[in-house]
Structure formats: C-alpha cells, structure tokens
Design a protein around this motif. Structure first.
Motif, mmCIF file in Angstrom:
data_model
loop_
_atom_site.group_PDB
_atom_site.id
_atom_site.type_symbol
_atom_site.label_atom_id
_atom_site.label_comp_id
_atom_site.label_asym_id
_atom_site.label_seq_id
_atom_site.Cartn_x
_atom_site.Cartn_y
_atom_site.Cartn_z
ATOM 1 N N MET A 1 -2.550 -1.742 3.382
ATOM 2 C CA MET A 1 -1.621 -2.102 2.441
ATOM 3 C C MET A 1 -2.256 -2.988 1.257
ATOM 4 N N LEU A 2 -2.476 -2.632 0.047
ATOM 5 C CA LEU A 2 -3.016 -3.570 -1.292
ATOM 6 C C LEU A 2 -2.023 -4.571 -1.408
ATOM 7 N N LYS A 3 -2.631 -5.820 -1.634
ATOM 8 C CA LYS A 3 -1.574 -6.991 -1.860
ATOM 9 C C LYS A 3 -2.019 -7.462 -3.061
ATOM 10 N N VAL A 4 -1.410 -7.661 -4.173
ATOM 11 C CA VAL A 4 -1.764 -8.158 -5.240
ATOM 12 C C VAL A 4 -0.731 -9.592 -5.415
ATOM 13 N N LYS A 5 -1.563 -10.763 -5.604
ATOM 14 C CA LYS A 5 -0.670 -11.874 -5.398
ATOM 15 C C LYS A 5 -1.160 -12.645 -6.989
ATOM 16 N N VAL A 6 -0.306 -12.938 -7.621
ATOM 17 C CA VAL A 6 -0.428 -13.530 -8.868
ATOM 18 C C VAL A 6 0.404 -15.178 -8.833
ATOM 19 N N LYS A 7 -0.237 -16.043 -9.273
ATOM 20 C CA LYS A 7 0.231 -17.404 -9.211
ATOM 21 C C LYS A 7 -0.044 -17.829 -10.559
ATOM 22 N N LEU A 8 1.207 -18.130 -11.007
ATOM 23 C CA LEU A 8 1.346 -18.784 -12.622
ATOM 24 C C LEU A 8 1.813 -20.185 -12.459
ATOM 25 N N LYS A 9 1.859 -20.864 -13.333
ATOM 26 C CA LYS A 9 2.094 -22.457 -13.326
ATOM 27 C C LYS A 9 3.340 -22.695 -12.675
ATOM 28 N N ASP A 10 4.501 -21.984 -12.750
ATOM 29 C CA ASP A 10 5.526 -22.612 -11.886
ATOM 30 C C ASP A 10 5.885 -21.228 -11.236
ATOM 31 N N LYS A 11 5.537 -20.069 -11.043
ATOM 32 C CA LYS A 11 5.925 -18.867 -10.302
ATOM 33 C C LYS A 11 4.956 -18.298 -9.759
ATOM 34 N N ARG A 12 5.453 -17.795 -8.442
ATOM 35 C CA ARG A 12 4.258 -17.035 -7.593
ATOM 36 C C ARG A 12 5.061 -15.746 -7.229
ATOM 37 N N PHE A 13 4.029 -14.645 -7.286
ATOM 38 C CA PHE A 13 4.844 -13.563 -6.650
ATOM 39 C C PHE A 13 3.759 -12.544 -6.190
ATOM 40 N N SER A 14 4.163 -11.610 -5.147
ATOM 41 C CA SER A 14 3.224 -10.801 -4.519
ATOM 42 C C SER A 14 3.944 -9.235 -4.869
ATOM 43 N N VAL A 15 3.051 -8.332 -5.083
ATOM 44 C CA VAL A 15 3.153 -7.117 -5.078
ATOM 45 C C VAL A 15 2.563 -6.120 -3.878
ATOM 46 N N PRO A 16 3.151 -5.685 -2.864
ATOM 47 C CA PRO A 16 2.541 -4.858 -1.764
ATOM 48 C C PRO A 16 2.561 -3.519 -2.137
ATOM 49 N N VAL A 17 1.565 -3.005 -2.298
ATOM 50 C CA VAL A 17 1.334 -1.339 -2.557
ATOM 51 C C VAL A 17 0.946 -0.602 -1.158
ATOM 52 N N PRO A 18 1.789 0.213 -0.558
ATOM 53 C CA PRO A 18 1.333 0.995 0.639
ATOM 54 C C PRO A 18 0.305 1.963 0.199
ATOM 55 N N TYR A 19 -0.449 2.265 1.298
ATOM 56 C CA TYR A 19 -1.599 3.177 1.213
ATOM 57 C C TYR A 19 -0.995 4.671 0.970
ATOM 58 N N GLY A 20 0.367 4.822 1.462
ATOM 59 C CA GLY A 20 1.092 6.098 1.038
ATOM 60 C C GLY A 20 1.277 6.259 -0.362
ATOM 61 N N VAL A 21 1.723 5.142 -1.051
ATOM 62 C CA VAL A 21 1.877 5.187 -2.586
ATOM 63 C C VAL A 21 0.353 5.292 -3.166
ATOM 64 N N LEU A 22 -0.673 4.987 -2.742
ATOM 65 C CA LEU A 22 -1.898 5.301 -3.176
ATOM 66 C C LEU A 22 -2.402 6.576 -3.090
ATOM 67 N N ASN A 23 -2.055 7.330 -1.868
ATOM 68 C CA ASN A 23 -2.054 8.596 -1.675
ATOM 69 C C ASN A 23 -1.264 9.707 -2.763
ATOM 70 N N LEU A 24 0.071 8.991 -2.915
ATOM 71 C CA LEU A 24 0.515 9.845 -3.819
ATOM 72 C C LEU A 24 0.063 9.773 -5.284
ATOM 73 N N VAL A 25 -0.365 8.539 -5.698
ATOM 74 C CA VAL A 25 -0.834 8.384 -7.141
ATOM 75 C C VAL A 25 -2.100 9.278 -7.366
ATOM 76 N N SER A 26 -3.088 9.224 -5.967
ATOM 77 C CA SER A 26 -4.275 10.054 -6.141
ATOM 78 C C SER A 26 -3.889 11.834 -6.370
ATOM 79 N N LEU A 27 -2.709 12.064 -5.789
ATOM 80 C CA LEU A 27 -2.361 13.196 -6.041
ATOM 81 C C LEU A 27 -1.827 13.623 -7.190
ATOM 82 N N ILE A 28 -1.189 12.659 -8.069
ATOM 83 C CA ILE A 28 -0.876 12.978 -9.280
ATOM 84 C C ILE A 28 -2.039 12.752 -10.249
ATOM 85 N N ILE A 29 -2.953 11.861 -10.075
ATOM 86 C CA ILE A 29 -4.199 11.804 -11.067
ATOM 87 C C ILE A 29 -4.974 12.768 -10.941
ATOM 88 N N THR A 30 -5.169 13.678 -9.657
ATOM 89 C CA THR A 30 -5.873 14.810 -9.565
ATOM 90 C C THR A 30 -5.704 15.980 -9.910
#
Length: 89
Positions: A1-30
C-alpha cells in the motif's frame, strides 16, 4: 500500500492507496480508448504534449516491484513554509 503523508502547519493527513487501486488505474491508463480521449482533450486545450501509449505488460513489473519493497520511502520533502510530504511504500 502506498502511503502519502502531508503535514501542514496545523493539519496532518495521510492518504493510503492500496495496490489494487494502482492495478485498476494501470488498466485504465493502458486502455487505448482512454489514451485517445486524453490526447483529444489535450489537443482541444492547445497542448503540445501527447500522452504516450503504454502497454500493460510494461507496467506490470513496476507494480510487482513496488509490492516487493514495502516500507521504502520513495521521497520526502520539506518546504520553507513547514509543509512536509512523504511517499512511502
């Protein structure tokens, strides 16, 4: 799972991207139909760049390699205003 973590001055958030979603996106892109739609939209907006045709067989080893190297930090950056971004496998 890809994890994107962003920290701003007063906020923090993380966006997990499962490998299944990456495979689906690769099907769409191709997809040839999606590629044609993207290129037509770019031409309509006056862009000189054309989105290259990608083959699924070319992306498959990349996605398998990502799954094998879990925990690897792909990039980590910190801006002068205190914003931090991290992309981790």
């Amino acid at each position: 799972m890809l994890k994107v973590k962003v920290k701003l001055k007063d906020k923090r958030f993380s966006v997990p991207v499962p490998y299944g979603v990456l495979n689906l996106v690769s099907l769409i892109i191709t997809s040839k139909k999606i590629n044609r739609i993207i290129n037509q939209a770019m031409e309509k907006n006056g862009g000189k760049f054309t989105f290259p045709e990608l083959e699924r067989k070319d992306l498959k080893p990349l996605l398998q390699g990502l799954a094998e190297h879990r925990g690897l930090i792909l990039f980590e950056t910190k801006l002068k205003d205190g914003t931090e971004v991290e992309l981790k496998l």
